[in-house]
Design an enzyme around this catalytic site. Sequence first.
Site, PDB file in Angstrom:
ATOM      1  N   TYR A 153       0.854  -1.197   0.000  1.00 16.74           N
ATOM      2  CA  TYR A 153       0.000   0.000   0.000  1.00 16.74           C
ATOM      3  C   TYR A 153       0.885   1.240   0.000  1.00 16.74           C
ATOM      4  CZ  TYR A 153      -3.105   3.672   1.774  1.00 16.74           C
ATOM      5  OH  TYR A 153      -3.805   4.833   1.930  1.00 16.74           O
ATOM      6  N   GLU A 241      -3.705   7.577  -3.885  1.00 13.81           N
ATOM      7  CA  GLU A 241      -3.661   6.335  -3.106  1.00 13.81           C
ATOM      8  C   GLU A 241      -3.560   5.149  -4.053  1.00 13.81           C
ATOM      9  OE1 GLU A 241      -6.152   4.631   0.654  1.00 13.81           O
ATOM     10  OE2 GLU A 241      -7.309   5.036  -1.159  1.00 13.81           O
TER      11      GLU A 241
END
Length: 431
Positions: A153, A241
């Site tokens: 991530y 993101e």
Amino acid sequence: MAASMASQAAARGLRTTTSKNILLDKLKCTWLSPRRWLNLQEYQSKKLMQESGVAVQRFYVADTASEALQAAKRLNAKEIVLKAQILAGGRGKGVFDSGLKGGVHLTKDPAVVGELANKMLGFNLTTKQTPKDGVKVKTVMVAEALDITRETYFAILMDRACNGPVMVGSPQGGMDIEEVAANTPELIFKEVVDIFEGVQDEQALRMAANLGFKGPLQRQAADQIKRLYDLFLKVDATQVEVNPLGETPEGQVVCFDAKINFDDNAEFRQKAVFAMDDMSESDPTETQAAKWDLKYIGLDGNIACFVNGAGLAMATCDIIDLHGGKPANFLDLGGGVQERQVYEAFKLLTADPKVEAILVNIFGGIVNCAIIANGITKACRELELKVPLVVRLEGTNVNEAKRILTESGLPITAAENLDDAAKKAVAAIKK
């Protein structure tokens, strides 16, 4: 009861990223939300990334089944992924009204892509996040399917507490990052970026190492991190993101899925980006409100709320609910409201056939109450208002505002405070 009304408004009107707040609380950061949500389809975000040199899957976009078939052939990939392009999440488990199950399909046969696209395009896809009848699919993305050996991530956020951008990463990607932050906070890594200096090589390499990339992949991941930061600045983003930022068996670092949020205050210099805004899935009333810089969210009740400030708007909804009424909307005028915006706000409210009364609740700090009063009287006359109107004004120039309303001769019910206003609005409907 009150909490339920506030949560409805917050969840939809403020677009508050609650889960992001949980993560950033762990990091002692403060998340900044944009004024309004810019809606980009997945392929549009990928295109922006591609233009900045970020590694993404090869893909094409198609509007017809024949275009999808040709795109699949041009890819010449071992495996192909076909994705319906709608803004709602949960596409993979969605259902089309054509009978097809799933808005995301994998296949090795280009011919199958054409067949699947024929059952997607022009049909409604219903997921957990769409309206009951679903959303019509007008575009599909045909992309190369890549195997992922490891998922991480990575995100860049604009953070007030850090006075600028902050990078957040975890070697645990492909899952809800909020769960990682809550259960294993030691696996969340943060790098504060000096906005004047940008991401330094050592920062990018350190983040890549923290994400678990080793050997040549560490340098490759660091390069992708720097390119993502360049994109972040280039498009005036408040968030980029990537989940997952993946590693393939062939030794590639690829951004498989991304979400980009934009600073709407930069619209004047990001015209190309904002021109991509997909409003087709937005509520028409919300879209019209946004044109006048009004934040409008329709609710299920019959008392329209006309308020300045998101917090005051939620409080107004809650107190109406407390006194036995139901708000018909959440409408925030903001701080710099002008007469024309007041007029346009009334047009939106009165166009809703469910509205049986209107409650105006203004606390004038930046807002001049006299401007509100002039806007109200103009709207009442020109729109020939036919429903009860309750007005509570307080703050800047309030005495002049009350004089304007009193001398207008219009059937306006004045209220002393918010509680009084809510009671009178509810009573007006019960008469």
